[in-house]
Structure formats: structure tokens, C-alpha cells
Motif scaffolding. Structure first.
Motif, PDB file in Angstrom:
ATOM      1  N   LYS A  99       4.723 -11.214 -11.481  1.00 48.64           N
ATOM      2  CA  LYS A  99       5.224  -9.945 -10.951  1.00 48.64           C
ATOM      3  C   LYS A  99       4.461  -9.576  -9.687  1.00 48.64           C
ATOM      4  CE  LYS A  99       7.979  -6.377 -11.396  1.00 48.64           C
ATOM      5  NZ  LYS A  99       8.168  -5.638 -12.644  1.00 48.64           N
ATOM      6  N   PHE A 100       5.203  -9.178  -8.647  1.00 48.21           N
ATOM      7  CA  PHE A 100       4.601  -8.826  -7.368  1.00 48.21           C
ATOM      8  C   PHE A 100       5.160  -7.495  -6.873  1.00 48.21           C
ATOM      9  CE2 PHE A 100       4.069 -13.402  -7.450  1.00 48.21           C
ATOM     10  CZ  PHE A 100       2.827 -13.583  -6.876  1.00 48.21           C
ATOM     11  N   ALA A 101       4.358  -6.808  -6.081  1.00 46.86           N
ATOM     12  CA  ALA A 101       4.808  -5.689  -5.243  1.00 46.86           C
ATOM     13  C   ALA A 101       4.697  -6.158  -3.799  1.00 46.86           C
ATOM     14  CB  ALA A 101       3.962  -4.462  -5.482  1.00 46.86           C
ATOM     15  N   LEU A 102       5.731  -5.888  -2.998  1.00 51.48           N
ATOM     16  CA  LEU A 102       5.768  -6.388  -1.611  1.00 51.48           C
ATOM     17  C   LEU A 102       6.299  -5.339  -0.658  1.00 51.48           C
ATOM     18  CD1 LEU A 102       7.193  -8.852  -3.604  1.00 51.48           C
ATOM     19  CD2 LEU A 102       6.608 -10.120  -1.542  1.00 51.48           C
ATOM     20  N   VAL A 103       5.918  -5.484   0.606  1.00 46.51           N
ATOM     21  CA  VAL A 103       6.501  -4.719   1.710  1.00 46.51           C
ATOM     22  C   VAL A 103       6.901  -5.711   2.787  1.00 46.51           C
ATOM     23  CG1 VAL A 103       6.114  -2.985   3.511  1.00 46.51           C
ATOM     24  CG2 VAL A 103       5.095  -2.668   1.231  1.00 46.51           C
ATOM     25  N   MET A 160       6.400   0.531 -13.695  1.00 45.79           N
ATOM     26  CA  MET A 160       5.249   0.516 -12.805  1.00 45.79           C
ATOM     27  C   MET A 160       4.277   1.625 -13.171  1.00 45.79           C
ATOM     28  SD  MET A 160       6.957  -0.084  -9.071  1.00 45.79           S
ATOM     29  CE  MET A 160       5.379  -0.358  -8.273  1.00 45.79           C
ATOM     30  N   ARG A 161       2.976   1.343 -13.012  1.00 43.21           N
ATOM     31  CA  ARG A 161       1.966   2.362 -13.208  1.00 43.21           C
ATOM     32  C   ARG A 161       1.924   3.277 -11.989  1.00 43.21           C
ATOM     33  NH1 ARG A 161      -3.137  -1.359 -14.663  1.00 43.21           N
ATOM     34  NH2 ARG A 161      -3.234  -1.139 -12.397  1.00 43.21           N
ATOM     35  N   ALA A 162       1.443   4.505 -12.212  1.00 44.20           N
ATOM     36  CA  ALA A 162       1.389   5.472 -11.119  1.00 44.20           C
ATOM     37  C   ALA A 162       0.559   4.960  -9.951  1.00 44.20           C
ATOM     38  CB  ALA A 162       0.841   6.803 -11.628  1.00 44.20           C
ATOM     39  N   ASP A 163      -0.565   4.268 -10.231  1.00 45.86           N
ATOM     40  CA  ASP A 163      -1.395   3.776  -9.132  1.00 45.86           C
ATOM     41  C   ASP A 163      -0.670   2.693  -8.341  1.00 45.86           C
ATOM     42  OD1 ASP A 163      -1.635   2.053 -11.369  1.00 45.86           O
ATOM     43  OD2 ASP A 163      -3.528   1.258 -10.632  1.00 45.86           O
ATOM     44  N   GLU A 164       0.170   1.895  -9.007  1.00 47.88           N
ATOM     45  CA  GLU A 164       0.948   0.868  -8.305  1.00 47.88           C
ATOM     46  C   GLU A 164       2.007   1.507  -7.418  1.00 47.88           C
ATOM     47  OE1 GLU A 164       0.614  -2.675 -11.669  1.00 47.88           O
ATOM     48  OE2 GLU A 164       2.310  -1.289 -11.716  1.00 47.88           O
ATOM     49  N   ILE A 165       2.630   2.579  -7.901  1.00 37.99           N
ATOM     50  CA  ILE A 165       3.635   3.293  -7.107  1.00 37.99           C
ATOM     51  C   ILE A 165       2.987   3.904  -5.873  1.00 37.99           C
ATOM     52  CG2 ILE A 165       5.219   5.261  -7.092  1.00 37.99           C
ATOM     53  CD1 ILE A 165       5.530   4.717 -10.168  1.00 37.99           C
ATOM     54  N   ARG A 166       1.834   4.518  -6.081  1.00 40.40           N
ATOM     55  CA  ARG A 166       1.138   5.153  -4.949  1.00 40.40           C
ATOM     56  C   ARG A 166       0.719   4.116  -3.908  1.00 40.40           C
ATOM     57  NH1 ARG A 166      -1.343   8.462  -9.368  1.00 40.40           N
ATOM     58  NH2 ARG A 166      -0.490  10.583  -9.118  1.00 40.40           N
ATOM     59  N   GLN A 167       0.234   2.984  -4.352  1.00 37.41           N
ATOM     60  CA  GLN A 167      -0.183   1.961  -3.400  1.00 37.41           C
ATOM     61  C   GLN A 167       1.003   1.428  -2.606  1.00 37.41           C
ATOM     62  OE1 GLN A 167      -3.370  -1.300  -2.958  1.00 37.41           O
ATOM     63  NE2 GLN A 167      -2.152  -1.893  -4.732  1.00 37.41           N
ATOM     64  N   LEU A 168       2.127   1.208  -3.279  1.00 40.16           N
ATOM     65  CA  LEU A 168       3.314   0.728  -2.579  1.00 40.16           C
ATOM     66  C   LEU A 168       3.790   1.756  -1.555  1.00 40.16           C
ATOM     67  CD1 LEU A 168       5.131  -1.762  -2.544  1.00 40.16           C
ATOM     68  CD2 LEU A 168       6.594  -0.645  -4.238  1.00 40.16           C
ATOM     69  N   ALA A 169       3.707   3.040  -1.906  1.00 43.96           N
ATOM     70  CA  ALA A 169       4.078   4.102  -0.965  1.00 43.96           C
ATOM     71  C   ALA A 169       3.149   4.104   0.243  1.00 43.96           C
ATOM     72  CB  ALA A 169       4.051   5.460  -1.673  1.00 43.96           C
ATOM     73  N   ARG A 170       1.844   3.934   0.011  1.00 44.09           N
ATOM     74  CA  ARG A 170       0.901   3.890   1.129  1.00 44.09           C
ATOM     75  C   ARG A 170       1.154   2.682   2.019  1.00 44.09           C
ATOM     76  NH1 ARG A 170      -2.871   5.311  -2.924  1.00 44.09           N
ATOM     77  NH2 ARG A 170      -3.552   3.140  -3.082  1.00 44.09           N
ATOM     78  N   ARG A 171       1.352   1.527   1.409  1.00 43.15           N
ATOM     79  CA  ARG A 171       1.536   0.303   2.184  1.00 43.15           C
ATOM     80  C   ARG A 171       2.822   0.333   3.004  1.00 43.15           C
ATOM     81  NH1 ARG A 171      -3.032  -2.962   2.656  1.00 43.15           N
ATOM     82  NH2 ARG A 171      -4.213  -2.833   0.709  1.00 43.15           N
ATOM     83  N   SER A 172       3.813   1.060   2.523  1.00 37.49           N
ATOM     84  CA  SER A 172       5.078   1.162   3.280  1.00 37.49           C
ATOM     85  C   SER A 172       5.095   2.397   4.178  1.00 37.49           C
ATOM     86  CB  SER A 172       6.273   1.177   2.327  1.00 37.49           C
ATOM     87  OG  SER A 172       6.165   2.204   1.368  1.00 37.49           O
ATOM     88  N   ARG A 173       3.958   3.077   4.268  1.00 41.07           N
ATOM     89  CA  ARG A 173       3.743   4.211   5.177  1.00 41.07           C
ATOM     90  C   ARG A 173       4.740   5.347   4.924  1.00 41.07           C
ATOM     91  NH1 ARG A 173       3.756  -0.129   8.589  1.00 41.07           N
ATOM     92  NH2 ARG A 173       5.340   0.655  10.026  1.00 41.07           N
ATOM     93  N   ILE A 174       4.914   5.672   3.660  1.00 40.06           N
ATOM     94  CA  ILE A 174       5.718   6.838   3.305  1.00 40.06           C
ATOM     95  C   ILE A 174       4.853   8.076   3.446  1.00 40.06           C
ATOM     96  CG2 ILE A 174       6.946   8.032   1.450  1.00 40.06           C
ATOM     97  CD1 ILE A 174       7.747   5.320   0.337  1.00 40.06           C
ATOM     98  N   GLY A 175       5.345   9.036   4.218  1.00 41.71           N
ATOM     99  CA  GLY A 175       4.617  10.275   4.441  1.00 41.71           C
ATOM    100  C   GLY A 175       5.581  11.418   4.678  1.00 41.71           C
TER     101      GLY A 175
END
Length: 221
Positions: A213-217, A1-16
Motif C-alpha cells: 500500500k502506498f500514498a502518492l502525489v 487511512m489514519r488521520a496522520d496519513e491523511i494530513r501528510q498527503l494533504a501537506r504533500r499535495s499542498r492543500i491549503g
């Protein structure tokens, strides 16, 4: 995964900050270390390989990451706000057992953030061509959505990333060929040939739409 894809998945899953995160099949935990460093979450990474876990610990340095060697499933006791499964759904032949365990590990309102190689199961001919075909278990999107629904998980976000992963597969294939002599010296000609074959197939399948290929929450109701 690219860094921007990882960051987006973290945001969408509300990791903080302070969010409890369980990362399944974390490997050396590149995504996990990035997420922990940038979010301040409480992170636990699991991987079956003891040597990989040791590498992950060394690379984490002073980051507040924990790592354990474990076979998945089952999952550890306790409840988590987010469960991650990145680049590894493909390896599980029984998706129902996996997502049932994920659902048990999530708090109410918890999020399952994962990547998915989507497509029809491999044909006998495709399995014969793919090295380590016993780790390649495709599933179609509708079937997986139904499996998630059975255990109380509802998909709340998804994004296709086939193009970027096709580009990555092509770039890796080119690198393997360009550095073939040195790679063969380190891992052997047979292992190199299998890597090249696998990346060639993934390049063809992602490029031609055989696999998407998909990223999902998915959120626990």
C-alpha cells in the motif's frame, strides 16, 4: 487511512486555504471533511451513491464542503488544483481512462494525490476467492508510473504504508468476528461471511507482501 496519513498527503499535495480540491469516490467524506476543516480549502466531493452523498452532507454540518452524485469518470467541467482519490484506485479496471480524466481536470502544476494497492493482477484462483472481485484491479508500480507519465503526470512523492494498513485490516477482521452475531443480524450471514473473507485475504496479502500500500502525489507538468 489514519488521520496522520491523511494530513501528510494533504501537506504533500499542498492543500491549503482557498485551494480547489476535487475528491473522487469520496464516500461519506471522512478524509475530505478533515482536510476541509483543517486547511480551509474549497472542497467538492463526488460519489456514485446518492444515499452516501446525503450522509456526507449531513456529517459535514457547517463545513464549506460541496457534494454531488456522479459516476467517475467522466469528471466535472472546470480545473482543480488538487484531485484526491483515496482507497478507490483499486476499483478502476482501466487506469488509463481514469488518469487521463484526472489530468484534464487539473490546472497546470496541479496535484493528483491518491492511495494505491500495488501488486500483480489477481490470478484466476485469487479472483475466485475474493468477494466482489470485479472491484479488485491491482496494478504494479512501474506500470502505473508509466500510465501517469503518458498523460503528463510525474510522481513527486510517495510513501509506503503497508504496515499500518495491514494492522487496520487485522483489527477490522477481529472486530467483525467479535461482533459477528450483531453484524449478521443487521446485514445477514452471507454479507458478513463475505466481509470476513475479504478482510482475511487483505490481511494475508498485506502481511505477506502480495500487495503493498502506498500514498502518492503526482504533479501535472
Amino acid at each position: 487511512m489514519r488521520a496522520d496519513e491523511i494530513r501528510q498527503l494533504a501537506r504533500r499535495s499542498r492543500i491549503g486555504r482557498g485551494v480547489s480540491v476535487l475528491d473522487l469516490c469520496c464516500g461519506v467524506a471522512g478524509p475530505g471533511r478533515l482536510i476541509t476543516a483543517e486547511s480551509g480549502c474549497r472542497y467538492l466531493g463526488l460519489d456514485y451513491s446518492a444515499s452516501t452523498v446525503e450522509i456526507a452532507r449531513a456529517l459535514a454540518g457547517d463545513l464549506p464542503c460541496r457534494f454531488e452524485q456522479a459516476h467517475v469518470p467522466p469528471l466535472p467541467d472546470g480545473r482543480f488544483e488538487v484531485v484526491l482519490l483515496l482507497e478507490a484506485m483499486l476499483a478502476f479496471p482501466d487506469k488509463r481512462v481514469l488518469v487521463r480524466n484526472v489530468a484534464r481536470a487539473l490546472e497546470p502544476g496541479g496535484r493528483f494525490a491518491f492511495t494505491l494497492e500495488e501488486g500483480r493482477p489477481l490470478t484466476p484462483r485469487e479472483r475466485a476467492r475474493m468477494p466482489d472481485a470485479d472491484t479488485v484491479w491491482l496494478i504494479e508500480s512501474a506500470e502505473l508510473t508509466a500510465v501517469l507519465r503518458e498523460v503528463g503526470l510525474t510522481v513527486t512523492w510517495q510513501e509506503e504504508c503497508s504496515a499500518s494498513h495491514h494492522a487496520t485490516a487485522v483489527a477490522m477482521l477481529q472486530s467483525l468476528r467479535a461482533d459477528s452475531a450483531e453484524i449478521a443480524r443487521q446485514i445477514g450471514a452471507r454479507a458478513l461471511a463475505e466481509l470476513i473473507t475479504a478482510h482475511q485475504l487483505w490481511s494475508e496479502w498485506l502481511g505477506g507482501g502480495r500487495v503493498r500500500k502506498f500514498a502518492l502525489v503526482a504533479e501535472k507538468r
